[in-house]
Each structure stands twice: as C-alpha cells, then as structure tokens.
Design a protein around this motif. Structure first.
Motif: not given
Length: 634
Positions: A66-73, A75-83, A92-97
């Motif tokens: 779900x996170x990968x799909x949302x990140x790819x589609x 406009x996010x620089x980073x998404x992080x989930x902690x249970x 997921x983080x975009x290092x070349x912003x």
C-alpha cells in the motif's frame, strides 16, 4: 565622469533595484503559496493513506504494498509507518528530490516543509502511526522555472528601461550639451550665441547668462579691433597712397632685415621724385595725387611675388621698397618696369621727364646689416643715382658675409642633421611684476665633424637655400622631445622659420614625430610663428595649429608689428602669446595700446615685449600694463 553618465548610472541603479525588488517579492510570494498548497495537499492525502493502511489490517506485506503504491503515485518526499507495538516499521524516501534543478538553486532556495503524522486504526484498535512529508521537488522545479522566466523578464524590462532612460536623458540634457558646446567655443574664442532657449528654467537662466557674456566679450573685441584699425591707419599709414609711413618703416625694418631666408638678405629700392610742386602747378594737386596713387599701385604690382616686403612713403617725394629674398638682378628688372610705367603715367597726364623725373637707388643687403647701415647705404645709392648723368639708377652691392661655399655648407648641415650635433641656448622670458619665469625661448647652433661651432644666424640661410629647413628643425624637435636635454621638465618655445611651413612634407613629418614621442616627452614645448607669415598664409598656418592642438602643444606669434588691418585672425587662431619688439609697443599711442590689450585680454593672449634696449623701457612697459619681457639687452 559627465553629468549624463552620472545621472544615467544613478537612475539605472534605481530602476534595477526597483525591478529587482518587484521580482523578488513576486518570487517569495509564489514560493510561500506553493509551500502552503503542498501542505494542504499533504494533509488531505494522509487521511486517504491512513484508511488504505487500516484496510491492510496490519499485514506487513499489504502495508508495504500500500505504501509503495501510494508513494509511486503521489507527491511525497517520504512515507513512514511504525506499528503500534514497534515491531514492524517501513519507510519510503525520495533522496533525489529535485531532478533537473541546479544544486546551487536548491541550496539557496531551501524549501522546508512540516512532517504530518496520523494514527492508523481499525475500529477502536490502534494499528500504528504513519508520517508523511510532501514532495518539495515539485516546488523546486516550479520555482526554478519561475526564476528563469523572471530573469528573462528582468533583463527585458531593464533593457527597455535603460533605452527609454537614455532617450529621455538625451532629450532632457540636450540644452546642457548645447551649453557645454558654447562653453568650449568660448574657450576657443569663438563667440557662439544660443538662439533657442531651453524649456528647463535652470538651463534657461544659464543660457541667458552665457549669451549675455558672449555678446559683451564680442562687443569688447569688435570695438577694440575697430579702434586698433583706426589707430593703425592714423599712426602708420600715409594718407594719400595708403602705403606705410616712415614711422612704421622704422619699426618694421629691424624685423624684416633680420629674417632668415634662402638668399641671405634682400634688396632695397630707394625711389625719389624730383618734385611734387611742379606736378601740382601743371596738373593740380588733386591730379598730382592721383598720379602718385597710380604710381604706388605699380609698386604693389611689381612686388606682388615677394611675400616679405615693406612698401613705404617717407615724405612727399621719397619711397622705399624693402624686398626680402630679392636678388639685385630681380631688383633691376623691377626698376625697369617702374621707369617704364612712370613714363606712361607722365604721358597720360601730358607731362614728360623735363617736368618731373624719378631716381632709384638699389642696395643689395646681407643678413646681419643694421638698420642705420641699411638706411645710410640706401641713401648713398640714391645719391649716386641722382648724380648719375647717364642713368637714373645706381646699384650698391656688397660681397656676401657667407664665406663658405655651398658644398661646404651642405656637408656641415647634413652632418649636423645626421649626427644630431646641436648645442642649445635659451633666453628667459620673465614676468617682471611677479618676478617669475614664464618660459624659455630656445635657439640652437650646430658643429661640424671638426668640432667647429656655427651660429644659427650664420647657417640658417644656407639651410633654407639647400632645402634642409624641414629636416633640420624636425631633427632639433626630435632632440628636444625624445631625449633628456637640459630643458627637461621646463616650458620652452622654439621659433620655426617660414620655409618650414611652406614645405609640403612638414605636416606629415610633424604628425609622425608627435605621435611617436609626445606622450613620453618631459619638455613642455610651444612653437613660434612670424606674424607677417600668419597674416599672408592663414589657412596654411591653421593646418599646423591643428596638429599642435591635437598633441597639446601651444603656439605663439613672434615679431608682431600690427601689419594686418584686422586683428580678427587672433580670435580665429587663439595663440597663447604674442611677442612684439618693445620699440613697437612703446611707439603706440595710449588709445592704440589700450585697444590692443583689450583684444589680447579678451582672448587670453599674453603680450610679451622683446629686445628691451634700456632699463627705463621696462618701467615704461609696466605703465602700459605689459609685465612680461624677453631679451633685455644690458
């Protein structure tokens, strides 16, 4: 820096600052709007993301998908989930912003966003926490595109503004340019009046003031010039014939007979009518005067080819013609023409030689003859002509003072030019009122390969005769200008002979010499030109003065004797000084001297008295307000 450039620079800076400020405000405002928009978009998107992760019911694989799909589609620089239990986390983080955006732009733009965190829950059960950062790369790309566009617009607007500014300043400052041109013309003694007054109040006042000043100076000059003309006619012109009188001859002769020329001297024709009373009785005084006028016109006609000459009527019956550069053979041809024309005039007026006749004495003089010697020998020649029963003329001729043969002189002169074998002398020109040195008048001698020295007065005639006047004086000038002589860092003047200016190559040689050496020259050099030559060759002299002015060399007039009937040429040429024999200056009436000084003062010309014969003359000159002198003969 000119006023135009100063105004253009100041206004240009103001325009650039204002346009830059406007561009900066637009840029920062757009930047903030983009950041705010990104924040709102991120807030809206995190709710959706939280719901999708909750639907995954905590399954790790589904959460990652779900996170990968949302990140790819999105406009996010980073998404992080902690249970919630901390066991599982994924980021997921975009290092070349900011792709395609220069690093320097990213560094200086420095867009920062706030991380947004939201809880993920299913029903009342808390599954974990998701943290999202908006994609600042979108902002960097948009801002960079905007920056490039603003830069182009800034360049266009500044260019247009500067062009408009240039046009406006030229229009506004056009009156000032005209004022500047008028001021420069005044410095050149050109009386320029601005007919069209500018609209700007301040400029209008300046133009009125300058026009008024120019008119006053021009009026002063014109009145002084007219006064000088009248006084010259009264003092030095014979009333009937318009020839110079005896008074002028006595002043002019020393300069004329001392002039350097190619034949070493000249010839005097002393002409005497047997009687004017007989003519008055036979044909009346009016007709007798007309005959004499026609007779003197013959003098002018037969001497037309001679540039340096003096035609004077000494009294009722005597005339003297002094012709520099006239050989005795030429003078005898002139004598024949005068005799022939006189006989025609007698016949025209129903008279003959039994009623009235003429006698002519010829004296061939050499340079170095004194005025008393010249007059005595001319008078002797006339006396012999009167005593001559066969003829009405007599030639008094002396051997040349120049004992060297032509080829000997050629060898000496060419050696001096080639080897620069000159020795310089100078005469101080001083201001007696301030007791200061004004400049030094330079003359020179030469020496041959046997080390024998020859004086200027002895070799200058052969120099001119052999056609070396230009090469000699160019060599002398080069010695003074290009080398460290004893005159380094001093103000000096050099007298140039008339033949130098007549040579067709002298202008080009001067141009080459000055262009090569004038910048490195340590001597402040001025040049002197004979007044009589200037009067007769005004346009030629102008071409030389243009060369002098081009390379910042001054020029002055020497041997000034008021020969011209109009002093307007002084205004036209604007010499730095004029030098006149003290005898000429002291001979002037008070009115005549005042007129001359008004002319020179209005033009900024220094009057320098030369050939001071006695100390009392210095005090007499001071009374005439002439304080600068040269050649005090002790």
């Amino acid at each position: 820096m000119t006023l135009f450039k100063q105004l253009a620079l100041v206004v240009s800076m103001i325009i650039i600052v204002i346009l830059g400020a406007v561009m900066y405000i637009n840029y920062t405002s757009a930047k903030q709007d983009m950041i705010d928009s990104l924040y709102e978009s991120t807030v809206n998107n995190i709710s959706t993301l939280s719901s999708k992760i909750a639907d995954a019911k905590g399954h790790e694989a589904l959460v990652i998908s779900t996170i990968d799909s949302e990140f790819d589609g999105g406009y996010y620089e980073s998404i992080e989930f902690i249970s919630n239990d901390g066991i599982f986390s994924y980021q997921q983080r975009d290092n070349d912003i900011a792709e395609d955006v220069p690093a320097w732009f990213v560094e200086y733009t420095n867009v920062s966003t706030v991380k947004i965190t939201s809880d993920v829950s299913e029903g009342w059960e808390l599954l974990g926490e998701v943290t999202v950062e908006g994609d600042t790369g979108v902002i960097y790309k948009a801002l960079y595109k905007m920056f490039i566009k603003l830069l182009y617009l800034f360049g266009i607007f500044v260019s247009i503004a500067l062009v408009v500014l240039n046009i406006l300043l030229h229009f506004v400052l056009k009156p000032l340019k005209l004022i500047q041109n008028q001021a420069e013309a005044i410095l050149k003694n050109e009386f320029v009046i601005q007919e069209k007054e500018p609209y700007t109040t301040e400029f209008k006042g300046v133009v009125k003031g300058m026009n008024s000043m120019v008119k006053k100076v021009e009026d002063i000059f014109n009145k002084a010039n007219e006064s000088a003309k009248r006084n010259r006619e009264l003092l030095y012109t014979e009333a009937v014939t318009g020839l110079f009188n005896r008074r002028y001859m006595m002043l002019k002769l020393p300069e004329l007979i001392s002039q350097n020329n190619k034949i070493d001297g000249g010839t005097v024709l002393f002409i005497a009518l047997s009687s004017t009373e007989v003519m008055n009785q036979l044909i009346s005084r009016r007709h007798a005067n007309n005959l004499i006028i026609e007779f003197t016109e013959v003098f002018k006609k037969v001497t037309q080819k001679f540039e340096e000459k003096l035609l004077s009527r000494l009294n009722e019956t005597e005339f003297i013609l002094v012709l520099a550069e006239c050989e005795s053979s030429e003078a005898q041809e002139i004598l024949k023409t005068i005799n022939s024309e006189f006989l025609k005039l007698l016949e025209k007026n129903s008279m003959n030689e039994e009623n009235v006749n003429i006698n002519i004495g010829l004296y061939r003089y050499n340079s170095g003859v004194s005025m008393p010697e010249l007059l005595t020998r001319s008078d002797t020649a006339l006396s012999n002509a009167i005593a001559n029963e066969r003829d009405n003329s007599y030639l008094y001729e002396e051997d040349s003072n120049n004992t060297l043969a032509k080829e000997q002189w050629r060898s000496i002169i060419e050696y001096a030019i080639q080897e620069n074998s000159f020795t310089f002398e100078s005469f101080d020109v001083v201001n007696t009122k301030r007791d200061t040195l004004v400049h030094e008048a330079i003359t020179y001698n030469i020496y041959a390969n046997d080390a024998k020295e020859y004086l200027y007065k002895d070799f200058i005639a052969p120099v001119i005769n052999l056609g070396h006047s230009v090469s000699m004086h160019i060599a002398v000038m080069q010695e003074l200008i290009s080398k460290e002589t004893q005159f380094a860092n001093r103000h000096c003047t050099l007298k140039l002979p008339n033949d130098f200016f007549r040579d067709e190559n002298s202008l080009e040689l001067l141009e080459n010499l000055f262009s090569k050496h004038h910048k490195a020259s340590s001597i402040k050099l001025s040049f002197e030109i004979a007044d009589s030559f200037i009067v007769k060759n005004l346009q030629l002299v102008k071409s030389f003065i243009n060369i002098f002015n081009k390379y910042s060399y001054d020029f002055g007039i020497h041997s000034f004797s008021g020969e011209s009937s109009d002093y307007a040429y002084l205004k036209e040429l604007n010499p730095a000084f004029l030098k006149a024999d003290s005898a000429f200056l002291l001979d002037q009436s008070l009115e005549s001297m005042n007129a001359l000084l008004l002319i020179t003062d209005s033009l900024g010309i220094e009057v320098i008295a030369t050939l001071i014969r006695k100390e009392e003359d210095i005090e007499s000159l001071k009374l005439l307000h002439i304080d600068i002198i040269q050649d005090y003969i002790k």
